[in-house]
Design an enzyme around this catalytic site. Structure first.
Site, PDB file in Angstrom:
ATOM      1  N   GLY A 207       0.811  -1.204   0.000  1.00 53.33           N
ATOM      2  CA  GLY A 207       0.000   0.000   0.000  1.00 53.33           C
ATOM      3  C   GLY A 207       0.847   1.258   0.000  1.00 53.33           C
ATOM      4  N   GLY A 208       1.978   1.210   0.687  1.00 53.39           N
ATOM      5  CA  GLY A 208       2.890   2.343   0.653  1.00 53.39           C
ATOM      6  C   GLY A 208       3.485   2.557  -0.729  1.00 53.39           C
ATOM      7  N   TRP A 210       2.167   1.767  -3.482  1.00 56.75           N
ATOM      8  CA  TRP A 210       1.125   2.249  -4.391  1.00 56.75           C
ATOM      9  C   TRP A 210       1.127   3.772  -4.444  1.00 56.75           C
ATOM     10  CZ3 TRP A 210      -3.659   4.779  -2.987  1.00 56.75           C
ATOM     11  CH2 TRP A 210      -4.525   4.979  -4.063  1.00 56.75           C
ATOM     12  N   HIS A 211       1.460   4.426  -3.329  1.00 57.06           N
ATOM     13  CA  HIS A 211       1.463   5.884  -3.306  1.00 57.06           C
ATOM     14  C   HIS A 211       2.677   6.464  -4.024  1.00 57.06           C
ATOM     15  CE1 HIS A 211      -1.468   5.142  -0.052  1.00 57.06           C
ATOM     16  NE2 HIS A 211      -1.904   6.345  -0.329  1.00 57.06           N
ATOM     17  N   GLY A 212       3.748   5.694  -4.165  1.00 54.31           N
ATOM     18  CA  GLY A 212       4.928   6.187  -4.855  1.00 54.31           C
ATOM     19  C   GLY A 212       6.088   5.231  -4.672  1.00 54.31           C
TER      20      GLY A 212
END
Length: 279
Positions: A207-208, A210-212
């Site tokens: 998930g982290g 996914w943000h960058g």
């Protein structure tokens, strides 16, 4: 490469495409045979900038000839949501950004040495909430104008009493995506505590990312995974069960303390989210 340009909203319609393919594979929904309906589902602009992340059954079936909306789902509600979103974004979030960006952009400069950074972190927590939830309000409002009602995405997240509850209140459509398409397939809670902890950490690390694609976002996700694991282990202890059974004023004081502790844990993770250069 540094000159690569990513299409706007790519992470959101990538998630929508993943959920569509997985749901079709699992037999939860039938495959869409009409290219234009699927194209509209994938590229419908109001929610692609900041969500909510929609699933095919929440939007695609509305595009059939027998279900296509013919009027707004709630014109007054839609106008209110768009107005509230604009106020959050343009009045609150942008004003906070003007106040804190000079400090956060120059945290290594000698001019900022000795400046107490905690207020800037607190204000950034408010800025990202007003910015993100404002965009989501506008997206949901535009959807209503077109006749589509989409799920809530925020529910007073900074009043959460644990990081686990925070993820039930913050970007809720992302939380359920991570749960249904990562956490549960990785084993979830069905295969013992060890597997559940592994699934939790792996899900939050992904998930982290996914943000960058940077170490700071990986640390952001790892911290959330660590806090979720600590909360899960803590909630099984005798003191935690005793505190959960409190009543009256003592319980209210414990709830207030839990909100305060959780908020500061979230603020710690926001530092890595905002300051993406580890140096």
């Amino acid at each position: 490469q540094e000159n690569w340009v990513a299409p706007m909203g790519i992470s959101f319609y990538a998630f929508m495409g993943i959920s569509y393919m997985v749901d079709v594979y699992r037999g939860h929904i039938p495959a869409e045979r009409n290219f234009w309906r699927y194209a509209l589902f994938s590229t419908f602009f109001p929610h692609l900038v900041a969500g909510p992340i929609l699933r095919a059954r929440e939007f695609l079936w509305h595009l059939g000839p027998e279900a296509l909306p013919k009027q707004p789902a709630g014109a007054l509600e839609a106008t209110f949501l768009i107005g509230r979103g604009l106020f959050k974004k343009l009045v609150l979030a942008d004003a906070i950004a003007t106040a804190i960006d000079p400090f956060l952009a120059n945290v290594q400069d000698p001019a900022t040495a000795g400046v107490w950074s905690a207020p800037y972190v607190y204000l950034y927590a408010l800025q990202i909430y007003f910015d993100f939830s404002g965009y989501t309000d506008m997206g949901r409002g535009w959807g209503l104008w077109f006749g589509f009602r989409w799920p809530e995405n925020f529910d007073w997240p900074y009043l959460a009493t644990s990081v686990q509850e925070f993820w039930r209140r913050w970007h809720m459509t992302l939380s359920r995506f991570l749960r249904d398409y990562l956490y549960i397939p990785l084993g979830g809670s069905r295969n013992g505590l060890g597997r559940a902890l592994f699934a939790t950490m792996t899900t939050m690390l992904l998930g982290g990312l996914w943000h960058g694609a940077s170490w700071s976002f990986l640390i952001w996700g790892g911290l959330h995974g660590l806090f979720l694991i600590v909360h899960r282990l803590w909630s099984q202890t005798t003191p935690a069960k005793h505190l959960a059974s409190l009543t009256g004023l003592v319980r209210q004081l414990w709830v207030a303390a839990s909100i305060l502790i959780t908020f500061h844990a979230i603020c710690l993770t926001w530092c890595f989210f905002r300051l993406t250069k580890l140096s």
